[in-house]
Structure formats: C-alpha cells, structure tokens
Write a protein that holds these residues in place. Structure first.
Motif, mmCIF file in Angstrom:
data_model
loop_
_atom_site.group_PDB
_atom_site.id
_atom_site.type_symbol
_atom_site.label_atom_id
_atom_site.label_comp_id
_atom_site.label_asym_id
_atom_site.label_seq_id
_atom_site.Cartn_x
_atom_site.Cartn_y
_atom_site.Cartn_z
ATOM 1 N N GLU A 1 -0.278 4.958 -10.230
ATOM 2 C CA GLU A 1 -1.376 4.063 -10.631
ATOM 3 C C GLU A 1 -1.791 3.182 -9.453
ATOM 4 N N GLY A 2 -3.094 3.046 -9.231
ATOM 5 C CA GLY A 2 -3.613 2.138 -8.218
ATOM 6 C C GLY A 2 -3.398 2.605 -6.789
ATOM 7 N N ASP A 3 -4.148 1.978 -5.878
ATOM 8 C CA ASP A 3 -3.994 2.247 -4.448
ATOM 9 C C ASP A 3 -3.107 1.198 -3.785
ATOM 10 N N TYR A 4 -3.112 -0.003 -4.358
ATOM 11 C CA TYR A 4 -2.308 -1.114 -3.853
ATOM 12 C C TYR A 4 -1.728 -1.874 -5.044
ATOM 13 N N GLY B 1 0.825 -1.202 0.000
ATOM 14 C CA GLY B 1 0.000 0.000 0.000
ATOM 15 C C GLY B 1 0.861 1.255 0.000
ATOM 16 N N ARG B 2 0.209 2.400 0.023
ATOM 17 C CA ARG B 2 0.939 3.674 -0.033
ATOM 18 C C ARG B 2 1.331 4.196 1.347
ATOM 19 N N GLU B 3 0.730 3.627 2.390
ATOM 20 C CA GLU B 3 1.033 4.043 3.759
ATOM 21 C C GLU B 3 1.249 2.808 4.627
ATOM 22 N N PRO B 4 2.072 2.915 5.680
ATOM 23 C CA PRO B 4 2.201 1.786 6.611
ATOM 24 C C PRO B 4 0.842 1.487 7.246
ATOM 25 N N GLU C 1 12.644 2.915 -0.020
ATOM 26 C CA GLU C 1 12.570 4.245 -0.631
ATOM 27 C C GLU C 1 11.381 5.063 -0.115
ATOM 28 N N GLY C 2 10.549 4.444 0.750
ATOM 29 C CA GLY C 2 9.393 5.145 1.284
ATOM 30 C C GLY C 2 8.293 5.349 0.259
ATOM 31 N N LYS C 3 8.273 4.466 -0.754
ATOM 32 C CA LYS C 3 7.288 4.611 -1.831
ATOM 33 C C LYS C 3 6.182 3.560 -1.776
ATOM 34 N N GLY C 4 6.262 2.689 -0.793
ATOM 35 C CA GLY C 4 5.250 1.654 -0.639
ATOM 36 C C GLY C 4 5.529 0.849 0.618
ATOM 37 N N TYR C 5 4.514 0.177 1.154
ATOM 38 C CA TYR C 5 4.660 -0.555 2.411
ATOM 39 C C TYR C 5 3.882 -1.872 2.354
ATOM 40 N N VAL C 6 4.544 -2.965 2.715
ATOM 41 C CA VAL C 6 3.886 -4.276 2.731
ATOM 42 C C VAL C 6 2.833 -4.286 3.831
#
Length: 336
Positions: A184-187, A120-123, A201-206
């Motif tokens: 593109e996309g939320d997840y 996702g875009r945030e933790p 890189e702070g661009k996505g979070y599992v």
C-alpha cells in the motif's frame, strides 16, 4: 559453637528483616496506569525514568500500556482505564470542545518536534519533496497530530494536497508499516524503531525527517482528567518529578549510556541501531529542555489543526493546560 550459632541466627534474622522491609517498601508504591500513544524511542526520557528507578524514588509504580493511537489513549483516560495519558495535546482540544465536564488537562510536555520519518521504497539520499508529486503517502488517522503535521510539512514544501499528492488517512496508526510492506502507498510516515526495522529488512528507507521539516510543535504531552488533578494532585506532582529526572538524565549522559538505559524497553533492537536512532532524535532537538507547554506553543499547534481543516473552535489555554506541576518540578528536582 554456641557463639557461631548465635552469629548465624543474627545473620538470618538480618536478611529476613531486610527482605521484609524491601517488600513493605514495594507494597507502598502507588500504581499509576500510563497509556502512551505508541512505544517509540521518540519518548526516550520517559523510558529512562522507568528503567533508572525515578518513579520508584517518587513512590510510584508505572503500569505502561501501548494505546496505539491518541484516540484510544483519550478513550482510556476518560473511561478511567488509565490514570495518565501521553499523546498529542490536540486530543485534549477535541475533548474540551465537546463541552465535557471532566475534560483532559495537559500538565507536562516532553517532545517539541514531530517524531516520524518519511519512508520510501528505495534509498534516496537526494530526496526532495517535489518527488512526492503523483504519489501516495500513508499518513495516519485524520485529525491526529502525525497526519496534520505531515500535511503542514507537505504544504510548506509547496505541495497541493488536492492535486499533487494523495495522503491516505484510512489506515490505522498501528498497522501503517504492515500496510506499506504489503504494497500500500508509495511512502509512509513512521516512528522509530519501526522505520529502522524496515530499513534493516530492506523493505523501506528513511528519506526525510518530518520533525526537522516541521520545526517546533508541542507534539507530545502528559495529561490527566480534571477530576484526577482535583483528587490526586500529589500523584501528578510525583509523576512529573520522575519525568523531569528522566529528562535531566538524558541531557547529562552520552548516547551510548542512554541506549543502554532504554534497552530493556526495546530488547529486540540492536545496540548500534538504538544508538543511531537516539542520535537521530537528539540531532533534531526532539526533547523539550523543560516541561512547560506554553500558550504560544498551544496556539501554534491549533494553527496547524486549522490549516488541516480539523478545528472549528479554539480551546482556552487556561482550561486545558496547567503549568504548576512542571514549574514545581523544575524548581525542586535535582538528580542524585
């Protein structure tokens, strides 16, 4: 002085003879073109087999190619550009159902879980799948195992794909991360180490493991054409032996030792990240304890294909699977 010259000459001849023998031995290795669906730590035992010299022990030299998708891997196999393809067995089902005479046969299974992670875009340490309602997920190529397993997991968690969530299948497998970074996309569903690189890189979070949610699936297997097995069964057996050695080695070594072994395959990934990711895959019981693709396993995979609306006719297990190479390896192979 003469004695010293004689000793020096003998030393030189010994070194030259040694190099000659080594060169001959290397020349005797049979090159096998192996195309993999993607280059990921998900396939750690394979890379261990390469870096620890298990293929050389079997008289083989691996020419490893990143196919960047199962469709491309199968095309390369059927056209003769690759000797062995490593991908989801769904591809061999599709080919067999097209009534091709020289179809693909699966001879060894490596993974028993999906290897992707939902990013996702945030933790979100408290993520639940109902948070996907009204969102868009980049899922991969339609009809591919990653996308079908994602759909299976979403449905299992009570989501209606027609109403609750949008799964995008229009973005090529190898550019999914780039598309997500581009907005593109939320997840997005990604394999490692790509998911970890986005986190770094702070661009996505599992936020979730698709593998843990999906349970047992015969996810990635080695296959070759029917004609290759008929012409060169010895090569297929030696290849299977090397893979099994890699699996045994992984089962009997620490995560730190495994990370060190696969480092040459992932030189740009930090050691700490390698260790964490290998732990992540081990914790979810990713790697099959043996090489056998069972009939029950294949049927379960075809259940998922049917659920995704991608299968009109089931393939015959006895046609697209052979277990003889795996069975022989498991009986005869032992690590030195």
């Amino acid at each position: 002085m003469k004695k010293l010259k004689l000793i020096s000459l003998l030393l030189v001849l010994t070194i030259v003879f040694s190099f000659t023998l080594t060169g001959c031995k290397k020349d005797e290795l049979k090159t096998v073109k192996l195309i993999e669906v993607t280059h990921s730590l998900f396939y750690t035992p394979q890379y261990v087999a390469i870096t620890q010299g298990f293929f050389e022990e079997e008289g083989l030299k691996i020419d490893l190619i990143n196919g960047k998708g199962a469709d491309k891997c199968m095309t390369a196999l059927l056209s003769g550009e690759a000797d062995i393809a490593f991908m989801g067995p769904e591809a061999s089902v599709y080919v067999y159902n097209k009534s091709k005479e020289d179809y693909a046969i699966n001879f060894a299974q490596l993974t028993q879980k999906d290897g992707s992670f939902l990013v996702g875009r945030e933790p979100d340490p408290n993520f639940t799948f109902d948070k996907l309602k009204g969102k868009t997920v980049i899922g991969g190529r339609k009809g591919g195992m990653p996308e079908m397993t994602l759909e299976y997991v979403l449905k299992k968690n009570g989501l209606d794909l027609e109403k609750d969530v949008t799964v995008r299948t229009d973005i090529q497998f190898d550019v999914m991360a780039g598309a997500f970074i581009g907005g593109e996309g939320d997840y997005v569903a990604l394999f490692e180490p790509v998911a970890a690189s986005l986190e770094k890189e702070g661009k996505g979070y599992v936020v979730a493991s698709i593998g843990k949610e999906g349970g047992y699936i015969p996810y990635t297997c080695y296959c070759t054409t029917k004609s290759n097995i008929e012409k060169d069964a010895d090569m297929v057996q030696k290849f299977t032996n090397a893979i099994y050695k890699g699996m045994l080695w992984v089962q009997n070594h620490s995560v730190e030792e495994i990370a060190k072994a696969v480092k040459p395959q992932f030189p740009d990934t930090d050691d700490e990240v390698l260790i964490a990711l290998i732990n992540r895959y081990k914790d979810q019981d990713t790697w099959k304890p043996d090489l056998i693709l069972t009939e029950e396993g294949l049927n379960h995979m075809m259940d998922i294909m049917e659920l995704a609306g991608e299968l009109d006719k089931r393939a015959d297990y006895d046609k697209i699977v052979t277990t003889k190479f795996a069975e022989k390896s498991m009986k005869t192979v032992k690590l030195k």
